[in-house]
Design an enzyme around this catalytic site. Sequence first.
Site, short mmCIF file in Angstrom:
data_model
loop_
_atom_site.label_atom_id
_atom_site.label_comp_id
_atom_site.label_asym_id
_atom_site.label_seq_id
_atom_site.Cartn_x
_atom_site.Cartn_y
_atom_site.Cartn_z
N TRP A 101 30.70 -69.79 -5.11
CA TRP A 101 31.74 -69.71 -6.14
C TRP A 101 31.59 -70.79 -7.21
O TRP A 101 32.35 -70.78 -8.19
CB TRP A 101 33.12 -69.82 -5.49
CG TRP A 101 33.55 -68.58 -4.76
CD1 TRP A 101 32.89 -67.39 -4.72
CD2 TRP A 101 34.75 -68.40 -3.99
NE1 TRP A 101 33.61 -66.49 -3.97
CE2 TRP A 101 34.75 -67.08 -3.52
CE3 TRP A 101 35.83 -69.24 -3.66
CZ2 TRP A 101 35.78 -66.57 -2.72
CZ3 TRP A 101 36.84 -68.74 -2.87
CH2 TRP A 101 36.81 -67.41 -2.41
N LYS A 102 30.70 -71.73 -7.00
CA LYS A 102 30.50 -72.82 -7.96
C LYS A 102 31.86 -73.47 -8.29
O LYS A 102 32.72 -73.56 -7.41
CB LYS A 102 29.78 -72.29 -9.21
CG LYS A 102 28.52 -71.50 -8.83
CD LYS A 102 27.60 -71.22 -9.97
CE LYS A 102 26.42 -70.41 -9.44
NZ LYS A 102 25.36 -70.22 -10.41
N HIS A 140 20.55 -76.74 -4.61
CA HIS A 140 20.83 -75.67 -5.58
C HIS A 140 20.29 -76.09 -6.96
O HIS A 140 20.33 -77.27 -7.32
CB HIS A 140 22.34 -75.40 -5.66
CG HIS A 140 22.64 -74.20 -6.51
ND1 HIS A 140 22.76 -74.30 -7.88
CD2 HIS A 140 22.79 -72.90 -6.20
CE1 HIS A 140 22.98 -73.08 -8.36
NE2 HIS A 140 23.02 -72.22 -7.36
N GLU A 149 15.78 -68.95 -5.42
CA GLU A 149 16.57 -68.68 -6.62
C GLU A 149 15.80 -69.15 -7.85
O GLU A 149 15.85 -70.34 -8.21
CB GLU A 149 17.90 -69.45 -6.54
CG GLU A 149 18.80 -68.98 -5.43
CD GLU A 149 20.26 -69.29 -5.75
OE1 GLU A 149 21.07 -68.37 -5.77
OE2 GLU A 149 20.57 -70.47 -6.00
N GLY A 163 22.50 -66.91 -13.37
CA GLY A 163 23.55 -66.82 -14.38
C GLY A 163 23.08 -66.27 -15.71
O GLY A 163 23.78 -66.37 -16.72
N GLY A 182 26.25 -65.71 -7.16
CA GLY A 182 27.17 -66.57 -7.89
C GLY A 182 28.22 -65.74 -8.61
O GLY A 182 29.21 -65.29 -8.03
N GLY A 183 27.99 -65.50 -9.90
CA GLY A 183 28.98 -64.83 -10.76
C GLY A 183 29.58 -63.57 -10.15
O GLY A 183 30.81 -63.37 -10.19
P1 PGA Z 1 24.29 -66.07 -10.22
O1 PGA Z 1 24.16 -67.44 -9.41
O2 PGA Z 1 24.42 -64.97 -9.18
O3 PGA Z 1 25.50 -66.22 -11.06
O4 PGA Z 1 23.04 -65.91 -11.00
C1 PGA Z 1 23.45 -67.53 -8.19
C2 PGA Z 1 23.49 -68.94 -7.68
O5 PGA Z 1 23.48 -69.87 -8.49
O6 PGA Z 1 23.54 -69.20 -6.46
#
Ligand code: PGA
Length: 249
Positions: A10-11, A96, A168, A174, A234-235
């Site tokens: 979720w950052k 990360h 990643e 993102g 993430g998003g």
């Molecule tokens: P994202 O992020 O799905 O928004 O690209 C993935 C992450 O940073 O773990």
Amino acid sequence: MRHPIFAANWKMNQAPADASAFIRQFLAYFPRQQDRTVLIFPSALALHAVAEALKDRPDIQLGVQNIHWEDKGAFTGENSAPIARAAGAKFVLVGHSERRHVFGETDEETGKKAAAAIRAGLTPLVCVGETLAQREAGETGAVVIRQLRAAVATIDAQHIASSLVAYEPVWAIGTGKTASPSDASAVHAMIRAELRTLTGERGEAVPILYGGSVNRGNATALLAAAEVDGLLVGGASLDAEGWAAIVRA
Ligand code: PGA
């Protein structure tokens, strides 16, 4: 066939009340399923609220997005692995790309964090990935393997075997640009080979997740790719219905 793992990062989103509301909504879309593992990495300040909201769903597990490598002390603003564990986390993201590239975290620090996680009984989810410039320079394999080795250098083989890894690519996080399933497979295969070198047979069991602009439209194809054992999202994990659709992929 390993059970797929779906991890939501979720950052810096979802305050405690939003996080609880999200979980209530998500649970309505996602009845308990034995054949997959779901992990959620909320903000550390929302961990307690999420744990409360999940108290009848022990099948969904929690992690934190970062820890300090020391267990306690004068490190204002930081959280340690033992504190995270005591607060209900079982997992922690280590290395990360935002920690590496926004906060300047080094390979060495990443290794110390992985070791701190293991000491405290947390499972590290070690993230590795190349930048666009590194990919274009043909350095993907070298970068990913260097990051992996540094992160696990301080861990014994047995504990490496019970950790998780996520590939990643930085250029995919993102940005809406996703690695193709075959590009992801190729890098995952390199990571798998290195894990075998580091831990022998046990390296086979380490789940390798893909992350970077995963969404409900591409999740199934990425998950079907060879050597992709799960997804780190993430998003697209911030929308309860969309996240449930990914988790059911
Ligand atoms: P994202 O992020 O799905 O928004 O690209 C993935 C992450 O940073 O773990």
